[in-house]
Design an enzyme around this catalytic site. Structure first.
Site, mmCIF file in Angstrom:
data_model
loop_
_atom_site.group_PDB
_atom_site.id
_atom_site.type_symbol
_atom_site.label_atom_id
_atom_site.label_comp_id
_atom_site.label_asym_id
_atom_site.label_seq_id
_atom_site.Cartn_x
_atom_site.Cartn_y
_atom_site.Cartn_z
ATOM 1 N N GLU A 154 56.736 28.524 -53.364
ATOM 2 C CA GLU A 154 57.281 29.321 -54.109
ATOM 3 C C GLU A 154 58.812 28.999 -54.077
ATOM 4 O OE1 GLU A 154 56.808 31.987 -55.640
ATOM 5 O OE2 GLU A 154 54.583 32.399 -55.060
ATOM 6 N N CYS B 65 65.446 34.925 -55.737
ATOM 7 C CA CYS B 65 64.986 34.360 -56.710
ATOM 8 C C CYS B 65 64.623 34.666 -57.796
ATOM 9 C CB CYS B 65 63.451 33.507 -56.003
ATOM 10 S SG CYS B 65 62.603 34.702 -55.447
#
Ligand code: NDP
Length: 532
Positions: free
Chosen positions: A260, A294
């Protein structure tokens, strides 16, 4: 007590120095000594776990996991829900630790960290038995046989997590891993180890097996040791550069991994968008968690026809934001968790301004104790500027004019990252048409940030944003080994005609069979097609 003098260099400090240790630690032991980004005051020191200790932790986790895996899934779910309840009961305490350690506003600590995890625990605990139930596979050709897959826990799952959501990210992996019958060892970011230790303390108070979930605070070397300590899977969340190193280390050990990594979420404001809602979404998506997500809005493409009113409204809304020390009052925008990000922000702004950008709000650090950077809005941006292409991970929103949906799509896709994206339009049909053309793991229409909180949906990136998914039913299955079992549906003769001995006769029979089955629109296929 030796302390670091600036949070900006926290990462270096923990990994490169051996400052004087707490009384109970040996003098050689490396210690993390961080300062609160909210006010610059020292936080509790934390010992760095040595590679030997990491290996020992994984061994203990393996032993605990064997008994845990034998427990019926319903019982595991019941115990995980006990842990969830304890987290909820201790929510204020967790919020306090989060605010001290990250400087994020209390509302964000509660909603984006604690609530998200409590909800995820509920969803997966209530659905784990269904998600992990064996699945039969009907065989279209070998019709005399039957198949099913069942899901067996992998063993020990390693989790390496970043500092921006230091509770929600690791705990969002820990809980499904436990439900699937695994043990978990978490290596939190050295920037934010305290909240992970607090979660572990609460876990221990619930009577769940102590070694089943462990936290090994430390730096990059600790993370590396975790990868090499015999884990069966790694879930890594962090930057692209580190992610590449970590993926190589996993490859060398043949440890499967989920990556990720970074994001550069575009927001497309189409010509028919609701300007007020879009402006509010830009301000919220760009500045909540001080832009350190993010999935933060990292670049805006605004249609020429609504660009000016949109920018005007964004500017007004930014001027209304209250920024300050979240440990002292209710603020909208807190501090920068990892001080180095302020240098990154300054460099990106300088580069953009040198290439023609206008600063319409903010633009500088706030000079006060702790780490604070003004929420910043840049206009007249273009892809020649680093701010439109590199991950910012701070409170800057750059805006670029576009002339068409197609131009917006092309610019959104002109990126090495592809995690999240946002489309704003009053026409659902138009927005969905645009959304499907954007190269991103998730696209959200007329909203921002919230998809991470929808734990039944897959979350993860394309391109250099990584691979694999967290959340979603498949992520729970992927915490397990998918094992296939095949068995006979009808009795077969002892001498199976498919086995030895081979002969010219059997070859001719099979050869004819091949022709009948597959040649052109073969006889069998024509018959099958005629069956209603
Ligand atoms: P880093 O990549 O610097 O660090 C991530 C984790 O990896 C930390 O725990 C770090 O430890 C550890 N680490 C560092 N080096 C190694 C190594 N060689 N082997 C094993 N582990 C190592 O990321 P940040 O903490 O700076 O987090 C910010 C990044 O995370 C941003 O790029 C952001 O986009 C990304 N992110 C991605 C998300 C997603 O879901 N896709 C969600 C949230 C953030 P230490 O901190 O102690 O150095």
């Amino acid at each position: 007590m030796a302390t670091v003098t600036a949070l900006d260099s926290r990462k270096k400090k923990a990994s490169e120095t051996s400052v004087s240790a707490p009384a109970e630690a040996s003098p050689e032991r490396k210690t993390i000594r961080n300062l609160s980004p909210a006010d610059g005051e020292p936080l509790a020191p934390v010992n760095v776990t040595t590679p030997d200790e990491v290996r020992a932790a994984v061994q203990r986790a393996k032993r605990a996991q064997a008994a845990w895996a034998r427990m019926p899934i319903e019982e595991r779910a019941e115990r995980v829900l006990r842990f969830r309840d304890a987290l909820v009961e201790n929510a204020d305490r967790l919020v306090d630790v989060l605010v001290r350690e990250t400087g994020k506003p209390r509302n964000e600590a509660l909603l984006h960290e604690i609530l998200v995890v409590a909800d995820l625990a509920s969803y997966f605990a209530h659905n784990a038995a269904r998600i992990l139930a064996p699945q039969s596979i009907s065989l279209h050709f070998l019709v005399h046989r039957a198949s099913y897959v069942h899901y067996a826990p992998k063993g020990v799952i390693g989790v390496i997590s970043p500092w921006n959501f230091p509770f929600a990210i690791p705990m969002g992996d820990v809980i499904p891993a436990l439900l699937a019958g695994n043990a978990v060892v978490v290596k939190p970011s050295e920037v934010t180890p305290l909240i992970a230790l607090e979660a572990k303390r609460i876990y221990d108070s619930t009577g769940l097996p102590e070694d089943l979930f462990q936290v090994v605070p430390g730096d990059g070397a600790t993370g590396q040791a975790l990868i090499e300590s015999g884990i069966q899977k790694l879930i890594f969340t962090g930057g692209v550069a580190t992610g590449k190193r970590v993926a190589s280390a996993c490859g060398a050990q043949l440890v499967p991994c989920v990556m990720e990594l970074g994001g550069k979420a575009p927001l497309l404001a189409l010509s028919d968008c609701d300007v007020e809602r879009t402006a509010r979404a830009i301000v919220y998506g760009g500045f909540c968690n001080s832009g350190q997500a993010c999935i933060s809005v990292e670049r805006v493409y605004a249609h020429r026809s609504i660009h000016d009113p949109l920018v005007r409204r964004v500017k007004e809304l930014v001027n209304e934001l209250k920024q300050g020390d979240a440990s002292k009052s209710f603020v909208d925008v807190g501090s920068i968790i990892f001080g180095k990000q302020m240098e990154v922000a300054e460099q990106l702004i300088a580069d953009a301004v040198a290439k023609g950008a206008e600063v319409v709000a903010g633009g500088e650090r706030v000079h006060r104790a702790g780490n604070y950077f003004q929420p910043t809005v840049l206009t007249e941006c273009h892809h020649g500027m680093a701010v439109m292409r590199e991950e910012i991970f701070g409170p800057i929103v750059p805006i670029q004019r576009i002339d068409s949906d197609e131009e917006g799509i092309a610019l959104a896709n002109d990126s090495h990252l592809g995690l999240n994206a946002y489309v704003f339009s009053k026409s659902r049909e138009r927005a969905l048409r645009v959304a499907e053309k954007i190269e991103a793991g998730s696209v959200v229409v007329n909203d921002v940030m919230l998809n991470y909180g929808a734990c039944e949906t897959p979350f993860g990136g394309l391109k250099e944003s990584g691979f694999g998914r967290v959340h979603g039913d498949d992520s729970l299955r992927e915490m397990c080994d998918k094992r296939h079992v095949n068995y006979g549906r009808i009795p077969m003769p002892s001498r199976d005609p498919l086995w030895f001995p081979y002969s010219q006769t059997s070859y001719s029979i099979f050869s004819k069979g091949l022709e009948v089955l597959f040649h052109g629109a073969g006889l069998v296929q024509r018959i099958v097609k005629k069956i209603p």
